[in-house]
Design an enzyme around this catalytic site. Structure first.
Site, short mmCIF file in Angstrom:
data_model
loop_
_atom_site.label_atom_id
_atom_site.label_comp_id
_atom_site.label_asym_id
_atom_site.label_seq_id
_atom_site.Cartn_x
_atom_site.Cartn_y
_atom_site.Cartn_z
N GLU A 60 10.74 10.17 78.90
CA GLU A 60 9.96 9.20 79.68
C GLU A 60 10.06 9.38 81.19
OE1 GLU A 60 11.13 5.28 78.67
OE2 GLU A 60 9.28 4.88 77.59
N LYS A 61 11.01 10.20 81.63
CA LYS A 61 11.12 10.41 83.08
C LYS A 61 9.79 10.97 83.61
CE LYS A 61 13.67 13.79 84.78
NZ LYS A 61 12.84 14.69 85.60
N GLN B 208 3.27 12.67 82.52
CA GLN B 208 3.10 13.79 81.57
C GLN B 208 2.93 13.24 80.14
OE1 GLN B 208 5.14 17.77 81.61
NE2 GLN B 208 6.51 16.75 80.20
N ARG C 265 16.36 20.39 87.55
CA ARG C 265 16.38 20.62 89.00
C ARG C 265 17.67 20.13 89.65
NH1 ARG C 265 10.80 21.40 90.79
NH2 ARG C 265 9.50 21.20 88.96
N MET D 139 11.30 23.79 79.36
CA MET D 139 11.24 24.97 80.22
C MET D 139 12.65 25.53 80.40
SD MET D 139 8.13 24.45 82.83
CE MET D 139 8.90 23.38 84.00
N GLY E 153 19.93 15.43 78.68
CA GLY E 153 18.68 14.72 78.35
C GLY E 153 17.93 15.47 77.26
N HIS E 154 17.79 16.80 77.44
CA HIS E 154 17.12 17.61 76.40
C HIS E 154 17.87 17.50 75.07
CE1 HIS E 154 15.70 20.20 79.94
NE2 HIS E 154 14.59 19.84 79.34
N SER F 288 17.96 16.16 85.00
CA SER F 288 16.82 17.05 85.25
C SER F 288 17.36 18.45 85.47
CB SER F 288 16.09 16.59 86.52
OG SER F 288 15.24 17.61 86.99
O1 PAF Z 1 8.42 18.77 80.79
C1 PAF Z 1 8.50 20.02 80.75
O2 PAF Z 1 9.58 20.60 80.73
C2 PAF Z 1 7.23 20.84 80.74
O3 PAF Z 1 6.23 20.25 81.51
C3 PAF Z 1 6.70 21.15 79.32
C4 PAF Z 1 6.28 19.88 78.59
C5 PAF Z 1 7.78 21.87 78.51
C6 PAF Z 1 5.48 22.06 79.39
O4 PAF Z 1 5.78 23.27 80.01
#
Ligand code: PAF
Length: 278
Positions: free
Chosen positions: A148-149, A153, A187, A30, A36-37, A185
């Site tokens: 994994e955080k 999901q 956030r 998002m 992390g990404h 995160s």
């Molecule tokens: O983990 C996230 O950032 C979101 O839930 C995802 C998997 C991109 C779906 O919008």
């Protein structure tokens, strides 16, 4: 790096890649990317011929309007970071195009969604499954990367793949932490400097819970974590549960199955989640 803002643009790229028999890795995000990404992106890049990263703040997975509005957005910053890790394609569609038609289908994940985040965020996993399923279809990826955080999901996405026989491998990647232990995160950037300074306490308490699990009962460990947050007025604990790592059902007595501690806690108006494997 190619940036696709339209679904058709992505579809043409994917068609060409498939003709060339290239393997595709997908990193759904998002945006507001952090280290992390980027660690997931690097892994996706290593393990596939081509990496597609989606950047889309999915409105239908937010059950709270204010949370959606406050969600950090920085596409230019994201593009610069993705360029650095040599991402091949960025997919950044508009909500108007993605949801040109109101979704009619409702996903169901049974007991996997009736715990932890599920009751706190009604409709959240239906929203996640809706967008993830669309991204899987559009990208025709061979592998998709998830951190994994967001433990629940990952379980939901794996169940989505199972229910719909989607030919994709879900790659779970370990949590990336800042040096002081705070799980990265998007956030985190909303925390004030004071809150950011005490946020690593979450990981510290969870680590201590792991050492206590060796000698104490599940309910005693739960009690320890709850009392630690109760005495720190800056934090508001939303939930802490010790669950079976596969079924996500709360565990009452220690057994042979793997267990995980899952936590959601509010700090400085920001909702933070983390996990601890036992
Ligand atoms: O983990 C996230 O950032 C979101 O839930 C995802 C998997 C991109 C779906 O919008």
């Amino acid at each position: 790096m190619q940036v696709c803002y339209k679904i058709d643009e992505l579809l043409s790229c994917v068609e060409k890649l498939k003709e060339e028999k290239k393997t595709i890795g997908l990193l759904p995000t998002m945006g507001a990317l952090h280290q992390g990404h980027l660690s997931l992106a690097k892994r996706g890049k290593r393990e596939n011929d081509v990496l597609i990263c989606s950047v889309f703040v999915n409105p239908i997975q937010f059950n709270n309007k204010e949370d959606l509005e406050k969600y950090p957005r920085d596409l230019d910053g994201d593009l610069a970071l993705l360029e650095e890790v040599e991402c091949d394609i960025v997919f950044a569609p508009s909500a108007e195009e993605v949801y040109a038609e109101e979704p009619e289908f409702t996903y169901s994940f049974g007991s996997l969604e009736s715990v932890l985040e599920g009751p706190q965020r009604p409709g959240h996993f239906n929203g996640v499954a809706t967008i993830v399923h669309k991204l899987f279809n559009w990208s025709k990826a061979d592998r998709a990367y998830f951190g994994e955080k967001d433990f629940q999901q990952v379980a939901i996405v794996k169940d989505l793949v199972r229910q719909f026989n989607i030919p994709i491998e879900i790659v779970e990647c370990p949590i990336f932490r800042d040096e002081d232990g705070l799980a990265t995160s998007s956030r985190n950037r909303r925390l004030s400097p004071e809150a950011r300074a005490i946020a690593p306490k979450i990981h510290k308490i969870l680590m201590k819970s792991a050492s206590l699990m060796k000698t104490l009962s599940v309910s005693q460990v739960k009690g320890y974590v709850e009392s630690e947050f109760k005495m720190r007025k800056e934090f508001t604990l939303e939930y802490f549960e010790i669950v079976d790592a596969t079924t996500l059902q709360p565990v009452k007595i220690k057994g042979d199955n793997k267990t995980v501690g899952c936590i959601a806690v509010w700090l400085d108006g920001v909702r933070l989640i983390d996990i601890q494997k036992y």
